[in-house]
Enzyme design. Sequence first.
Site, PDB file in Angstrom:
ATOM      1  N   TYR A 182       0.818  -1.207   0.000  1.00 49.57           N
ATOM      2  CA  TYR A 182       0.000   0.000   0.000  1.00 49.57           C
ATOM      3  C   TYR A 182       0.848   1.251   0.000  1.00 49.57           C
ATOM      4  O   TYR A 182       2.074   1.191   0.165  1.00 49.57           O
ATOM      5  CB  TYR A 182      -0.938   0.005   1.213  1.00 49.57           C
ATOM      6  CG  TYR A 182      -0.272   0.373   2.518  1.00 49.57           C
ATOM      7  CD1 TYR A 182       0.593  -0.503   3.161  1.00 49.57           C
ATOM      8  CD2 TYR A 182      -0.489   1.617   3.121  1.00 49.57           C
ATOM      9  CE1 TYR A 182       1.202  -0.163   4.362  1.00 49.57           C
ATOM     10  CE2 TYR A 182       0.109   1.959   4.323  1.00 49.57           C
ATOM     11  CZ  TYR A 182       0.962   1.073   4.938  1.00 49.57           C
ATOM     12  OH  TYR A 182       1.571   1.418   6.117  1.00 49.57           O
ATOM     13  N   LYS A 217       6.457  -1.889   1.705  1.00 46.33           N
ATOM     14  CA  LYS A 217       5.309  -1.283   2.404  1.00 46.33           C
ATOM     15  C   LYS A 217       4.132  -2.259   2.344  1.00 46.33           C
ATOM     16  O   LYS A 217       3.183  -2.103   1.569  1.00 46.33           O
ATOM     17  CB  LYS A 217       4.959   0.093   1.814  1.00 46.33           C
ATOM     18  CG  LYS A 217       4.191   0.971   2.795  1.00 46.33           C
ATOM     19  CD  LYS A 217       4.291   2.422   2.424  1.00 46.33           C
ATOM     20  CE  LYS A 217       3.336   3.309   3.205  1.00 46.33           C
ATOM     21  NZ  LYS A 217       3.451   3.262   4.651  1.00 46.33           N
ATOM     22  N   GLU A 219      12.615   2.501  13.565  1.00 46.11           N
ATOM     23  CA  GLU A 219      11.676   3.538  13.119  1.00 46.11           C
ATOM     24  C   GLU A 219      10.425   3.482  13.981  1.00 46.11           C
ATOM     25  O   GLU A 219      10.324   2.648  14.891  1.00 46.11           O
ATOM     26  CB  GLU A 219      11.315   3.348  11.642  1.00 46.11           C
ATOM     27  CG  GLU A 219      10.620   2.013  11.370  1.00 46.11           C
ATOM     28  CD  GLU A 219      10.272   1.793   9.906  1.00 46.11           C
ATOM     29  OE1 GLU A 219      10.130   2.769   9.157  1.00 46.11           O
ATOM     30  OE2 GLU A 219      10.121   0.619   9.519  1.00 46.11           O
ATOM     31  N   LEU A 238      11.321   1.188   6.614  1.00 49.37           N
ATOM     32  CA  LEU A 238      10.733   1.689   5.379  1.00 49.37           C
ATOM     33  C   LEU A 238      11.461   2.995   5.052  1.00 49.37           C
ATOM     34  O   LEU A 238      11.570   3.871   5.917  1.00 49.37           O
ATOM     35  CB  LEU A 238       9.230   1.965   5.567  1.00 49.37           C
ATOM     36  CG  LEU A 238       8.575   2.449   4.284  1.00 49.37           C
ATOM     37  CD1 LEU A 238       8.326   1.280   3.340  1.00 49.37           C
ATOM     38  CD2 LEU A 238       7.268   3.166   4.579  1.00 49.37           C
TER      39      LEU A 238
HETATM   40  N1  PDD Z   1       3.095   5.146   7.074  1.00 53.46           N
HETATM   41  N2  PDD Z   1       7.785   3.854   8.496  1.00 53.46           N
HETATM   42  C1  PDD Z   1       6.634   3.150   8.521  1.00 53.46           C
HETATM   43  C2  PDD Z   1       6.623   1.821   9.166  1.00 53.46           C
HETATM   44  C3  PDD Z   1       5.482   3.698   7.927  1.00 53.46           C
HETATM   45  O1  PDD Z   1       4.339   2.998   7.939  1.00 53.46           O
HETATM   46  C4  PDD Z   1       5.529   4.994   7.349  1.00 53.46           C
HETATM   47  C5  PDD Z   1       4.333   5.637   6.701  1.00 53.46           C
HETATM   48  C6  PDD Z   1       6.759   5.688   7.354  1.00 53.46           C
HETATM   49  C7  PDD Z   1       6.908   7.037   6.726  1.00 53.46           C
HETATM   50  O2  PDD Z   1       6.884   6.937   5.324  1.00 53.46           O
HETATM   51  P1  PDD Z   1       6.413   8.132   4.382  1.00 53.46           P
HETATM   52  O3  PDD Z   1       7.234   9.316   4.741  1.00 53.46           O
HETATM   53  O4  PDD Z   1       6.697   7.629   3.015  1.00 53.46           O
HETATM   54  O5  PDD Z   1       4.946   8.360   4.641  1.00 53.46           O
HETATM   55  C8  PDD Z   1       7.867   5.077   7.929  1.00 53.46           C
HETATM   56  C9  PDD Z   1       1.873   5.604   6.459  1.00 53.46           C
HETATM   57  C10 PDD Z   1       1.688   7.059   6.478  1.00 53.46           C
HETATM   58  C11 PDD Z   1       0.699   4.835   7.052  1.00 53.46           C
HETATM   59  O6  PDD Z   1       0.867   3.653   7.301  1.00 53.46           O
HETATM   60  O7  PDD Z   1      -0.384   5.403   7.240  1.00 53.46           O
END
Ligand code: PDD
Length: 286
Positions: free
Chosen positions: A33, A148, A180, A204
């Site tokens: 996703y 992801k 993270e 991620l």
């Molecule tokens: N999550 N690490 C994890 C485990 C994440 O699920 C996310 C983002 C990030 C940050 O990634 P980005 O900057 O590309 O949004 C880091 C999304 C927002 C979610 O699960 O809703």
Amino acid sequence: MSGKIYYNGNIVDRENAKVDIEDRGYQFADGVYEVVAFYHGEPFTLNEHMERLVFSASEIDIELPPAEILIKEAKNYIKETEYADKNAKLYVQVSRGVASRSHAYPDGMEPIIIMKAGPLDPNPEKYFQEGVKIITLPDERWSRCYIKSIALLPNILAKKKAKKAGAYEAIMTRDGFITEGSSSNIFIVEDETIITPPATNYILNGITRQTVINRLAPELNYEVKEESIPYYTLLNTDQVFLTGTTTEIMPVVQINDKVVGNGKVGKETKEIFEAFRELTGFVRGK
Ligand code: PDD
């Protein structure tokens, strides 16, 4: 529930967007996703998100149309929704598709791509101005966190623990180092240098993370180091912030029961936050 949903190339009413009980996303969390922010109808880093979606899918043997096609589809879809000119959050999900339940998937499956626009629901302004609390806990995820994946059980349990502790986020640790957050990346600031864990298979590689490293920090003339951060360094550092699509740039002023630095949002963190706001053109209340 009302609204329009993108479903494999068609835009359908929310009530007509149904999941088959033998959808592998539903049965096995077999899918990937993305979450993309739109500011006043304009997508933010949509290309990067769609490229990562295609990459995540290919890492689990799902072939998607090229990113350029998905980008066009996402833009067209948003225009058809009530969020055409608003701040919005676009959820894009890919499932391997529908097949009779069996662990090994059949060859030649047709993936199902859905998109759903919703309100951006930004965090309260107080969080950004005064900073938030985080908790720490062991990273219990698999070893391919760079994908992801929609399989998010450890992440949702970690986030729930954080909420119960009155914290914004749970930061995970593996072998004495921080990885993270449950849905965000983490940075610290030491002697005007911005430091974040390297983009290994254990995290991620967030698009917001990359925006800080490749764009905001260089513009502000800050050096960035991608290096492993021991848990004890995190506890004793002066500035910490989180990044993510929905988190944006979030200062951290408390870790478990310990206050970070002087308990106030630090200079470098504030500058990065402000540069990000300028970049996204996000004005509260608009
Ligand atoms: N999550 N690490 C994890 C485990 C994440 O699920 C996310 C983002 C990030 C940050 O990634 P980005 O900057 O590309 O949004 C880091 C999304 C927002 C979610 O699960 O809703």
